[in-house]
Motif scaffolding. Sequence first.
Motif, PDB file in Angstrom:
ATOM      1  N   LEU A 128       0.829  -1.240   0.116  1.00  9.51           N
ATOM      2  CA  LEU A 128       0.066   0.018   0.077  1.00  9.51           C
ATOM      3  C   LEU A 128       0.869   1.404  -0.020  1.00  9.51           C
ATOM      4  O   LEU A 128       0.604   2.177  -0.586  1.00  9.51           O
ATOM      5  CB  LEU A 128      -0.981   0.162   1.169  1.00  9.51           C
ATOM      6  N   THR A 129       1.996   1.320   0.638  1.00 12.95           N
ATOM      7  CA  THR A 129       2.714   2.393   0.813  1.00 12.95           C
ATOM      8  C   THR A 129       3.384   2.665  -0.660  1.00 12.95           C
ATOM      9  O   THR A 129       3.680   3.973  -0.921  1.00 12.95           O
ATOM     10  CB  THR A 129       3.828   2.293   1.790  1.00 12.95           C
ATOM     11  N   TYR A 130       4.007   1.666  -1.079  1.00 12.47           N
ATOM     12  CA  TYR A 130       4.645   1.572  -2.275  1.00 12.47           C
ATOM     13  C   TYR A 130       3.733   2.125  -3.465  1.00 12.47           C
ATOM     14  O   TYR A 130       4.076   3.074  -4.419  1.00 12.47           O
ATOM     15  CB  TYR A 130       5.177   0.254  -2.975  1.00 12.47           C
ATOM     16  N   PHE A 131       2.461   1.743  -3.423  1.00 13.95           N
ATOM     17  CA  PHE A 131       1.280   2.036  -4.680  1.00 13.95           C
ATOM     18  C   PHE A 131       0.941   3.455  -4.313  1.00 13.95           C
ATOM     19  O   PHE A 131       0.894   4.157  -5.105  1.00 13.95           O
ATOM     20  CB  PHE A 131       0.332   1.026  -4.697  1.00 13.95           C
ATOM     21  N   TYR A 132       0.419   3.662  -3.170  1.00 11.19           N
ATOM     22  CA  TYR A 132      -0.508   5.003  -2.753  1.00 11.19           C
ATOM     23  C   TYR A 132       0.529   6.212  -2.433  1.00 11.19           C
ATOM     24  O   TYR A 132       0.262   7.337  -2.753  1.00 11.19           O
ATOM     25  CB  TYR A 132      -1.278   4.985  -1.744  1.00 11.19           C
ATOM     26  N   PHE A 133       1.692   5.973  -1.831  1.00 13.37           N
ATOM     27  CA  PHE A 133       2.395   7.012  -1.338  1.00 13.37           C
ATOM     28  C   PHE A 133       3.529   7.120  -2.148  1.00 13.37           C
ATOM     29  O   PHE A 133       4.081   8.264  -2.528  1.00 13.37           O
ATOM     30  CB  PHE A 133       2.739   6.712   0.196  1.00 13.37           C
ATOM     31  N   ASP A 134       4.314   6.144  -2.890  1.00  9.74           N
ATOM     32  CA  ASP A 134       5.466   6.222  -3.510  1.00  9.74           C
ATOM     33  C   ASP A 134       5.047   6.272  -5.099  1.00  9.74           C
ATOM     34  O   ASP A 134       5.973   6.561  -5.778  1.00  9.74           O
ATOM     35  CB  ASP A 134       6.529   5.049  -3.268  1.00  9.74           C
ATOM     36  N   GLY A 135       3.760   5.983  -5.593  1.00  9.68           N
ATOM     37  CA  GLY A 135       3.675   5.978  -6.873  1.00  9.68           C
ATOM     38  C   GLY A 135       4.268   4.832  -7.697  1.00  9.68           C
ATOM     39  O   GLY A 135       4.227   5.008  -8.867  1.00  9.68           O
ATOM     40  N   MET A 136       4.714   3.778  -7.124  1.00  6.62           N
ATOM     41  CA  MET A 136       5.250   2.761  -7.733  1.00  6.62           C
ATOM     42  C   MET A 136       4.260   2.055  -8.541  1.00  6.62           C
ATOM     43  O   MET A 136       3.150   1.713  -8.065  1.00  6.62           O
ATOM     44  CB  MET A 136       5.787   1.874  -6.665  1.00  6.62           C
ATOM     45  N   SER A 137       4.741   1.488  -9.717  1.00  3.85           N
ATOM     46  CA  SER A 137       3.822   0.623 -10.382  1.00  3.85           C
ATOM     47  C   SER A 137       3.736  -0.839  -9.963  1.00  3.85           C
ATOM     48  O   SER A 137       4.416  -1.308  -9.339  1.00  3.85           O
ATOM     49  CB  SER A 137       4.451   0.701 -11.992  1.00  3.85           C
ATOM     50  N   MET A 138       2.809  -1.523 -10.561  1.00  2.00           N
ATOM     51  CA  MET A 138       2.491  -2.828  -9.664  1.00  2.00           C
ATOM     52  C   MET A 138       3.523  -3.630 -10.288  1.00  2.00           C
ATOM     53  O   MET A 138       4.124  -4.902  -9.653  1.00  2.00           O
ATOM     54  CB  MET A 138       1.071  -3.380 -10.246  1.00  2.00           C
ATOM     55  N   GLN A 139       4.189  -3.535 -11.597  1.00  4.99           N
ATOM     56  CA  GLN A 139       5.324  -4.324 -11.714  1.00  4.99           C
ATOM     57  C   GLN A 139       6.401  -4.196 -10.887  1.00  4.99           C
ATOM     58  O   GLN A 139       7.219  -5.052 -10.611  1.00  4.99           O
ATOM     59  CB  GLN A 139       5.583  -3.831 -13.354  1.00  4.99           C
ATOM     60  N   ASN A 140       6.936  -3.012 -10.616  1.00  3.77           N
ATOM     61  CA  ASN A 140       7.755  -2.829  -9.550  1.00  3.77           C
ATOM     62  C   ASN A 140       7.540  -3.321  -8.150  1.00  3.77           C
ATOM     63  O   ASN A 140       8.510  -3.615  -7.472  1.00  3.77           O
ATOM     64  CB  ASN A 140       8.346  -1.061  -9.356  1.00  3.77           C
ATOM     65  N   ILE A 141       6.114  -3.076  -7.683  1.00  4.54           N
ATOM     66  CA  ILE A 141       6.120  -3.724  -6.586  1.00  4.54           C
ATOM     67  C   ILE A 141       6.242  -5.121  -6.541  1.00  4.54           C
ATOM     68  O   ILE A 141       6.840  -5.822  -5.585  1.00  4.54           O
ATOM     69  CB  ILE A 141       4.430  -3.350  -6.236  1.00  4.54           C
ATOM     70  N   ALA A 142       5.701  -5.835  -7.621  1.00  4.55           N
ATOM     71  CA  ALA A 142       6.228  -7.370  -7.898  1.00  4.55           C
ATOM     72  C   ALA A 142       7.601  -7.644  -7.794  1.00  4.55           C
ATOM     73  O   ALA A 142       8.143  -8.725  -6.919  1.00  4.55           O
ATOM     74  CB  ALA A 142       5.424  -7.807  -9.111  1.00  4.55           C
ATOM     75  N   LEU A 143       8.394  -6.876  -8.338  1.00  6.23           N
ATOM     76  CA  LEU A 143       9.833  -6.940  -8.253  1.00  6.23           C
ATOM     77  C   LEU A 143      10.517  -6.978  -6.927  1.00  6.23           C
ATOM     78  O   LEU A 143      11.089  -7.692  -6.542  1.00  6.23           O
ATOM     79  CB  LEU A 143      10.567  -6.216  -9.415  1.00  6.23           C
ATOM     80  N   ASN A 144      10.060  -5.696  -6.457  1.00  8.40           N
ATOM     81  CA  ASN A 144      10.695  -5.322  -4.947  1.00  8.40           C
ATOM     82  C   ASN A 144      10.248  -6.384  -4.002  1.00  8.40           C
ATOM     83  O   ASN A 144      10.837  -6.427  -3.210  1.00  8.40           O
ATOM     84  CB  ASN A 144      10.058  -4.103  -4.800  1.00  8.40           C
TER      85      ASN A 144
END
Length: 179
Positions: A128-144
């Motif tokens: 949730l932090t990556y997506f909503y606060f950092d604006g990270m893509s789902m692809q990058n979230i999956a990788l991270n």
Amino acid sequence: MKDQEILERISKGDETALDYLYKKYYRMMSRIVITNSGTEEEAKDIYQEALIVFWQKVVSGNLVLTSKISTFLYSICLNLWRKELDRKSRLSREEKDNPESMDFEQEERLRIITECINELGDTCKKILTYFYFDGMSMQNIALNLGLANTDTAKTKKYKCKKRLDELVKSKYSAGDFLD
């Protein structure tokens, strides 16, 4: 190296083929970003992200290449940059719509949401932090987070968001969020 050889080497885990692609097409791909209101740093980021997408498709066996690798990479870079420009545009509009300083109510809402996110557990907190606060893509979230793919990340985000909604509703009244 020919395109077919590059594909074979990447599918076997040969990272030198990726290095070869990076060096061979960097100037062409970075030009997409730089000539469309981007910086050199943004160009590097977009091209690296495009190579990750390409690598994932090759390794997964989901790549059906109907053009040259350079054309395929170009289209990935172009799409990624368009998404980034769209994200920047949305952020810019939000900044114009909201005054520079948060008012008390906004700060309180953010505090409540942050408090509830922290109660969800490490994975949900990160997603949730990556997506909503950092604006990270789902692809990058999956990788991270080492998730199988973007669909897995999307499913986890959906479930985490649902749990967050339930947690907020159980702890706070609607009046805490309505003007």
